[in-house]
Design an enzyme around this catalytic site. Structure first.
Site, mmCIF file in Angstrom:
data_model
loop_
_atom_site.group_PDB
_atom_site.id
_atom_site.type_symbol
_atom_site.label_atom_id
_atom_site.label_comp_id
_atom_site.label_asym_id
_atom_site.label_seq_id
_atom_site.Cartn_x
_atom_site.Cartn_y
_atom_site.Cartn_z
ATOM 1 N N GLN A 17 0.795 -1.216 0.000
ATOM 2 C CA GLN A 17 0.000 0.000 0.000
ATOM 3 C C GLN A 17 0.835 1.277 0.000
ATOM 4 O OE1 GLN A 17 -2.664 -1.792 3.213
ATOM 5 N NE2 GLN A 17 -4.096 -0.465 2.154
ATOM 6 N N HIS A 118 1.184 -9.191 4.690
ATOM 7 C CA HIS A 118 -0.005 -8.335 4.564
ATOM 8 C C HIS A 118 -0.442 -8.348 3.093
ATOM 9 C CE1 HIS A 118 -2.230 -4.798 6.569
ATOM 10 N NE2 HIS A 118 -2.811 -4.992 5.404
ATOM 11 N N GLU A 355 -5.088 -2.292 14.099
ATOM 12 C CA GLU A 355 -5.636 -1.381 13.086
ATOM 13 C C GLU A 355 -6.995 -0.871 13.530
ATOM 14 O OE1 GLU A 355 -5.809 -3.030 9.147
ATOM 15 O OE2 GLU A 355 -3.799 -3.865 9.333
ATOM 16 N N TRP A 402 -4.867 3.087 11.836
ATOM 17 C CA TRP A 402 -4.714 2.778 10.414
ATOM 18 C C TRP A 402 -5.209 3.978 9.640
ATOM 19 C CZ3 TRP A 402 -2.327 -0.804 7.490
ATOM 20 C CH2 TRP A 402 -2.509 -0.649 6.101
ATOM 21 N N GLU A 409 -5.617 1.940 -1.450
ATOM 22 C CA GLU A 409 -6.645 1.201 -0.705
ATOM 23 C C GLU A 409 -7.221 0.089 -1.590
ATOM 24 O OE1 GLU A 409 -7.477 0.765 2.274
ATOM 25 O OE2 GLU A 409 -9.449 -0.146 2.057
ATOM 26 N N TRP A 410 -6.369 -0.849 -1.969
ATOM 27 C CA TRP A 410 -6.768 -2.074 -2.663
ATOM 28 C C TRP A 410 -7.716 -1.806 -3.844
ATOM 29 C CZ3 TRP A 410 -2.966 -4.847 -1.047
ATOM 30 C CH2 TRP A 410 -2.533 -4.761 0.259
#
Ligand code: BGC
Length: 591
Positions: A17, A118, A355, A402, A409-410
């Site tokens: 990320q 992750h 998170e 977080w 963000e994916w």
């Protein structure tokens, strides 16, 4: 006074990320490198190829972390940066990067918390079956060993896996995340089983290799159900839902956590999943159940539930217009309190918030500053729940917001900004948001500054209020009144009452009763204590008065409350809960 002296104040990120540098210095491909490259999986076809370019800008980032006053930084290691093919030769240059990063953090007095995985799984290993391959736990252990070998002279805190529910649930079940698979239940559960074995073998590798005694944990996504009211039946319903496996979804806590902590799959899960459950090798549970030092909770939101007519949990709908973050997640601060409390008590292990945070569409104002009041309120309301958990005896060791900085963000690309630090992706310019400044105040005061944000609060909680709180907690079993409390603080009771209300928002008398009744709820769970014993231990002069106050605050009599702790065999009515279970997913997964 409430946050312990060594409470860990931190913030998190993850490699894919933030790092960028997707092919620098010999890095191998990850499933995310490939997934973002093909098709329309990601908003506006964005990717983490450059992300925040943290790989090159880590020094600047660490100096910003210092400005925030972070005591700890939770980062993740990119597996294919360290082992380009996932196993075999180690990429020395890849490890060099983490070496520099850790050194720089330590120079800045920031403790590195390292997550080994992750989500950026090596593509080469995915081609060999990924988490479906029974070799995958060994691959992970080999990689873990290489990292720990190199970094453990300086790194003490390790997290094996982050959010297995996401990398399997979204990656292998709904296909929204890399590697984009939509598999059947037996394969999904097999991938989870291998991930659990990888966790176990990872812990073994860390302990066998570490150069100093390590602290090891893992960070699953916690699916939280919290009680809609204070009534004990609702609390029990929420607890029951939090520790249940529901049919038709793979989002729950126990299927993954029971093996890790208790060394077995939960009975209700085995019933619900039936013969889709994986074959369990004779040594598997022994490998999975490794002693761990903390349970990392990734908690962003939760679902309110109440007890239905037969006591079983029923989800409560949010009222129209309930506060949401810009990613559409409900704002539910209480989920943090209950999630931490439930997990800590059920699994009897210290918890760390690894998170918790919110997405916003922040941008600098005309004055150049990022006025993210919504995040200040989010942090404030959530940290107050952490404080409440500590006050109630939940063993919370730390809190990681977080995320330290805005990032990829994916599947949503760069649309959602979770950071304390704003990143302008065009110029890679960083700036501290106002929430970062607020968080700094909270960190430097070790949580005391939170009171400044309470309604009617001022910068400083007066000594008088702090002392009253301390006195109340220290005299739980003494039947004192406000007059006596005021006398001990050498002030007038009316003045004390006014100040207390002004700074905490709660009437002093009610606060005292709440603290006593919370204490009573814990004591009542002990079958060896009579109700008279409990009344006395909570400072009530007689049982009748105690029962009255208890009923008023919890909606139950002490006797009925106690009965709720006898395990019940009631089946859970799941249908109304299902809708609420996986708010992360926009696709449904059909078993
Ligand atoms: C994940 C992060 C993600 C965040 C918000 C967390 O559970 O670990 O990678 O950015 O959720 O979706």
């Amino acid at each position: 006074m409430i946050f312990p002296e060594h409470f860990v104040w931190g913030a998190s990120t993850s490699a894919y990320q933030v790092e960028g540098a997707w092919d620098r210095d010999g890095k191998g491909l990850s499933v995310w490198d490939m997934f973002t490259r093909s098709g329309d999986h990601i908003r506006e076809r964005q990717s983490g190829r450059e992300a925040c370019d943290h790989f090159h800008r880590y020094e600047e980032d660490i100096s910003l972390f210092s400005q925030i006053g972070l005591k700890a930084y939770r980062l993740s290691i990119s597996w294919p940066r360290v082992m380009p093919a996932g196993v075999g030769p180690v990429n020395k240059k890849g490890l060099d990067f983490y070496d520099r990063l850790i050194d720089r953090l330590l120079e800045a007095g920031i403790d590195p918390w390292v997550t080994l995985f992750h989500w950026d799984y090596p593509y080469e290993l995915f081609l060999r079956g990924g988490w479906l391959n029974s070799e995958s736990p060994h691959w992970f252990a080999e990689y873990a060993q290489a990292v720990v070998q190199r970094l453990s002279d300086r790194v003490r805190n390790w997290v094996t896996l982050s959010d297995p529910q996401c990398f399997v649930g979204l990656g292998y079940a709904t296909g929204e995340h890399a590697p984009g698979l939509r598999l059947e239940l037996p394969e999904i559960l097999l991938a989870m089983h291998n991930a659990l074995l990888a966790h176990g073998r990872g812990v073994q590798a860390i302990r066998a290799t570490a150069k100093q005694p390590p602290k090891v944990g893992w960070s699953p996504s916690v699916t939280v159900f919290y009680p809609f009211t204070d009534a004990s039946a609702d609390t029990e319903a929420a607890r029951q839902a939090t520790f249940s496996v529901f049919p038709g979804t793979i989002w729950n806590n126990t299927w993954l956590s029971d093996p890790v902590i208790f060394g077995r799959y939960p009975d209700d899960g085995l019933l619900v999943y039936g013969n889709a459950a994986p074959k369990i090798g004779s040594k598997d549970m022994e490998i999975i159940k490794q002693p761990i030092d903390f349970y990392g909770c990734n908690i962003f939101q939760g679902t309110p539930v109440k007890a239905g007519p037969d006591g079983a949990p029923v989800a409560v709908a949010f009222p129209p217009g309930h506060a949401e973050t810009s990613s559409g997640w409900k704002q539910t601060p209480k989920a943090l309190y209950w999630g931490l409390r439930f997990i800590n008590r059920h699994y009897r292990i210290p918890v760390v918030v690894t998170e918790n945070g919110m997405a916003n569409s922040d941008s600098p104002g005309l004055d150049g500053k990022v006025h993210d009041q919504a995040r200040i309120d989010f942090l404030n309301s959530h940290l107050l729940q952490v404080r409440r958990a500590l006050q109630d005896g939940t063993d919370v060791k730390g809190y990681f917001y977080w995320s330290a900085m805005d990032n990829f963000e994916w599947q949503h690309g760069y649309a959602y900004r979770f950071g304390l630090i704003h990143v302008d992706y065009e110029t890679q310019r960083r700036s501290l948001k106002e929430s970062a400044i607020m968080y700094r105040g909270v960190i430097t005061s070790n949580g005391a500054d939170l009171d400044a944000f309470l309604p009617g609060g001022t910068e400083e909680t007066p000594f008088l209020v702090k002392e009253s709180i301390r006195y109340i907690h220290a005299h739980l079993d003494a039947p004192f009144n406000i007059q006596e409390l005021a006398e001990s603080l050498r002030c007038h009771p009316d003045y004390l009452g006014r100040k207390f209300k002004q700074h905490t928002g709660v009437e002093l008398g009610l606060y005292i009763r709440r603290v006593r009744i919370d204490h009573a709820r814990e004591l009542l769970k002990n079958p060896n204590k009579t109700i008279d014993d409990v009344a006395e231990a909570c400072g009530f002069s007689d049982r009748i008065h105690f029962a009255k106050v208890f009923k008023r605050l919890t909606g139950e009599t002490p006797g009925r409350y106690r009965k709720l702790f006898v395990p019940s065999a009631t089946a859970i009515e799941v249908r109304p809960l299902l809708r609420a279970i996986n708010p992360r997913s926009s696709r449904s997964w059909k078993p």
